[in-house]
Scaffold this motif. Structure first.
Motif, mmCIF file in Angstrom:
data_model
loop_
_atom_site.group_PDB
_atom_site.id
_atom_site.type_symbol
_atom_site.label_atom_id
_atom_site.label_comp_id
_atom_site.label_asym_id
_atom_site.label_seq_id
_atom_site.Cartn_x
_atom_site.Cartn_y
_atom_site.Cartn_z
ATOM 1 N N ARG A 146 1.001 -1.237 -0.082
ATOM 2 C CA ARG A 146 0.137 0.055 0.087
ATOM 3 C C ARG A 146 0.803 1.169 -0.093
ATOM 4 N NH1 ARG A 146 -1.169 1.863 5.553
ATOM 5 N NH2 ARG A 146 0.070 0.436 7.082
ATOM 6 N N LEU A 147 0.217 2.233 -0.576
ATOM 7 C CA LEU A 147 0.896 3.365 -0.712
ATOM 8 C C LEU A 147 0.698 4.337 0.712
ATOM 9 C CD1 LEU A 147 2.242 5.917 -2.115
ATOM 10 C CD2 LEU A 147 0.335 6.410 -3.325
ATOM 11 N N GLU A 168 -0.468 11.289 -13.887
ATOM 12 C CA GLU A 168 -1.633 10.757 -13.813
ATOM 13 C C GLU A 168 -2.077 10.270 -12.540
ATOM 14 O OE1 GLU A 168 1.289 9.631 -15.107
ATOM 15 O OE2 GLU A 168 1.130 7.434 -14.453
ATOM 16 N N LEU A 169 -1.220 10.013 -11.645
ATOM 17 C CA LEU A 169 -1.561 9.806 -10.207
ATOM 18 C C LEU A 169 -1.509 10.902 -9.324
ATOM 19 C CD1 LEU A 169 0.647 6.390 -10.348
ATOM 20 C CD2 LEU A 169 -1.808 6.604 -10.725
ATOM 21 N N PHE A 170 -0.612 11.743 -9.457
ATOM 22 C CA PHE A 170 -0.266 12.649 -8.328
ATOM 23 C C PHE A 170 -0.577 14.044 -8.739
ATOM 24 C CE2 PHE A 170 2.291 8.850 -7.271
ATOM 25 C CZ PHE A 170 1.695 8.715 -6.212
ATOM 26 N N ASP A 171 -0.725 15.141 -7.864
ATOM 27 C CA ASP A 171 -0.925 16.286 -8.276
ATOM 28 C C ASP A 171 -0.564 17.204 -7.012
ATOM 29 O OD1 ASP A 171 -1.550 18.823 -9.640
ATOM 30 O OD2 ASP A 171 -3.623 18.506 -9.816
ATOM 31 N N GLN A 172 -0.350 18.386 -7.217
ATOM 32 C CA GLN A 172 0.119 19.296 -5.818
ATOM 33 C C GLN A 172 -1.264 20.252 -5.746
ATOM 34 O OE1 GLN A 172 3.999 20.664 -7.752
ATOM 35 N NE2 GLN A 172 4.453 20.481 -5.523
ATOM 36 N N SER A 173 -1.542 20.543 -4.258
ATOM 37 C CA SER A 173 -2.530 21.208 -3.802
ATOM 38 C C SER A 173 -2.307 22.625 -4.373
ATOM 39 C CB SER A 173 -2.801 21.129 -2.272
ATOM 40 O OG SER A 173 -3.479 22.115 -1.877
ATOM 41 N N ASP A 174 -3.400 23.466 -4.877
ATOM 42 C CA ASP A 174 -2.995 24.887 -4.951
ATOM 43 C C ASP A 174 -3.101 25.588 -3.778
ATOM 44 O OD1 ASP A 174 -3.405 24.730 -7.889
ATOM 45 O OD2 ASP A 174 -5.745 24.684 -7.746
ATOM 46 N N ALA A 175 -3.445 24.988 -2.520
ATOM 47 C CA ALA A 175 -3.631 25.941 -1.370
ATOM 48 C C ALA A 175 -2.211 25.804 -0.686
ATOM 49 C CB ALA A 175 -4.428 25.084 -0.331
ATOM 50 N N ASP A 176 -1.172 24.593 -0.713
ATOM 51 C CA ASP A 176 -0.006 24.500 0.055
ATOM 52 C C ASP A 176 1.075 23.756 -0.877
ATOM 53 O OD1 ASP A 176 -0.819 21.892 0.092
ATOM 54 O OD2 ASP A 176 -1.189 21.771 2.070
ATOM 55 N N SER A 217 -7.313 6.523 -7.491
ATOM 56 C CA SER A 217 -6.907 5.409 -6.790
ATOM 57 C C SER A 217 -5.660 4.882 -7.274
ATOM 58 C CB SER A 217 -7.946 4.403 -7.101
ATOM 59 O OG SER A 217 -7.522 3.355 -6.742
ATOM 60 N N THR A 218 -4.584 4.592 -6.606
ATOM 61 C CA THR A 218 -3.462 4.242 -6.803
ATOM 62 C C THR A 218 -3.189 2.689 -6.292
ATOM 63 O OG1 THR A 218 -2.468 4.991 -4.654
ATOM 64 C CG2 THR A 218 -2.353 6.335 -6.652
ATOM 65 N N ASP A 219 -2.514 1.941 -7.297
ATOM 66 C CA ASP A 219 -1.993 0.606 -6.905
ATOM 67 C C ASP A 219 -0.680 0.569 -6.679
ATOM 68 O OD1 ASP A 219 -1.356 -2.063 -7.132
ATOM 69 O OD2 ASP A 219 -2.034 -2.406 -9.131
ATOM 70 N N ALA A 220 -0.423 0.103 -5.432
ATOM 71 C CA ALA A 220 0.956 0.569 -4.907
ATOM 72 C C ALA A 220 1.946 -0.618 -5.632
ATOM 73 C CB ALA A 220 1.052 -0.056 -3.484
ATOM 74 N N ASP A 221 1.285 -1.589 -6.299
ATOM 75 C CA ASP A 221 2.272 -2.337 -7.212
ATOM 76 C C ASP A 221 2.678 -1.642 -8.475
ATOM 77 O OD1 ASP A 221 2.299 -4.444 -5.301
ATOM 78 O OD2 ASP A 221 0.477 -5.262 -6.056
ATOM 79 N N ASP A 222 2.142 -0.425 -8.675
ATOM 80 C CA ASP A 222 2.250 0.133 -10.213
ATOM 81 C C ASP A 222 3.804 0.816 -10.023
ATOM 82 O OD1 ASP A 222 2.534 2.207 -11.993
ATOM 83 O OD2 ASP A 222 0.271 2.746 -11.878
ATOM 84 N N PRO A 223 4.538 0.357 -11.118
ATOM 85 C CA PRO A 223 6.237 1.060 -11.110
ATOM 86 C C PRO A 223 6.070 2.664 -10.896
ATOM 87 C CG PRO A 223 5.565 -0.931 -12.948
ATOM 88 C CD PRO A 223 4.280 -0.529 -12.270
#
Length: 68
Positions: A7-8, A27-35, A43-49
């Motif tokens: 798990r991530l 495609e999996l991550f972004d950064q908050s505009d606030a901070d 949804s992420t699959d922790a096995d994803d390379p």
């Protein structure tokens, strides 16, 4: 081992907003505009390379993979 999923783990308090996770897996991550801290887009699959690469690049250790 079977039946135990990896798990991530995301620690937003530890995130320094470097954005390497976004650069490596937009495609999996972004950064908050606030901070500027990490936000999971989907949804992420922790096995994803791509998840492993993002965790490897994270300079603060805010993204970690846990499991067997």
């Amino acid at each position: 081992m079977t039946g135990i999923a990896m798990r991530l783990i995301i620690d937003r308090e530890r995130c320094v907003g470097a954005g390497l996770c976004v650069l490596s897996a937009p495609e999996l991550f972004d950064q908050s505009d606030a901070d500027g801290r990490v936000v999971v887009r989907a949804s992420t699959d922790a096995d994803d390379p791509a998840v492993h690469e993002a965790g490897r690049l994270c300079p603060s250790g805010a993204l970690r993979i846990a499991g067997p």
